[in-house]
Design a protein around this motif. Structure first.
Motif, short mmCIF file in Angstrom:
data_model
loop_
_atom_site.label_atom_id
_atom_site.label_comp_id
_atom_site.label_asym_id
_atom_site.label_seq_id
_atom_site.Cartn_x
_atom_site.Cartn_y
_atom_site.Cartn_z
N HIS A 64 -11.08 -50.97 -58.84
CA HIS A 64 -10.29 -49.91 -59.22
C HIS A 64 -11.27 -48.84 -60.22
O HIS A 64 -10.99 -47.73 -60.11
CB HIS A 64 -9.24 -50.49 -60.08
N ARG A 65 -12.00 -49.46 -60.84
CA ARG A 65 -12.95 -48.70 -61.89
C ARG A 65 -14.35 -48.24 -61.32
O ARG A 65 -15.19 -47.79 -61.99
CB ARG A 65 -13.30 -49.73 -63.17
N ASN A 66 -14.49 -48.61 -59.92
CA ASN A 66 -15.70 -48.26 -59.47
C ASN A 66 -16.70 -48.62 -59.98
O ASN A 66 -17.82 -48.26 -60.08
CB ASN A 66 -15.68 -46.66 -59.16
N GLU A 124 -10.57 -56.91 -58.54
CA GLU A 124 -9.66 -55.70 -58.05
C GLU A 124 -9.98 -54.75 -59.28
O GLU A 124 -10.02 -53.47 -59.14
CB GLU A 124 -8.15 -56.40 -57.93
#
Length: 108
Positions: free
Chosen positions: A34-36, A30
């Motif tokens: 979120h941080r790609n 996850e």
């Protein structure tokens, strides 16, 4: 009746613990989403492997997932390209040469 209630509570706790462990092991994935992160799929698969290998890899997955950010890459640079650094160094070198020439010319 109390035996059925105790059995129900026991089954509920077992299910919550089972899914809780799975959710905890998805935290690095996850974070990567979120941080790609470019290695999202690898982190996800390694999380499942860690689940079946007694959580040995999990702390390293957390570190791996948090190293990358889209604004600064892997965290080892300041966000500028190599070309920008070279241009800046060339400019500084030109300034140093001018100062050196001025100093050498002024002492003669």
């Amino acid at each position: 009746m109390l035996e059925y209630a105790a059995l129900g509570i026991l089954v509920f706790v077992a299910i919550v613990l089972f899914y809780g462990v799975i959710v905890i092991h998805d935290i690095p994935y996850e974070i990567a989403v979120h941080r790609n992160h470019p290695h999202q799929d690898a982190i996800h698969v390694a999380g499942w492997v860690s689940l079946f290998t007694l959580h040995v890899l999990w702390p390293f997955l957390w570190i791996w997932a948090t190293l990358y950010r889209t604004d600064r890459g892997w965290g080892f640079s300041d966000g500028h390209s190599g070309k920008e650094h070279i241009e800046k160094l060339e400019l500084e070198l030109t300034e140093v040469k001018q100062r050196l020439n001025a100093l050498e010319g002024g002492s003669e």
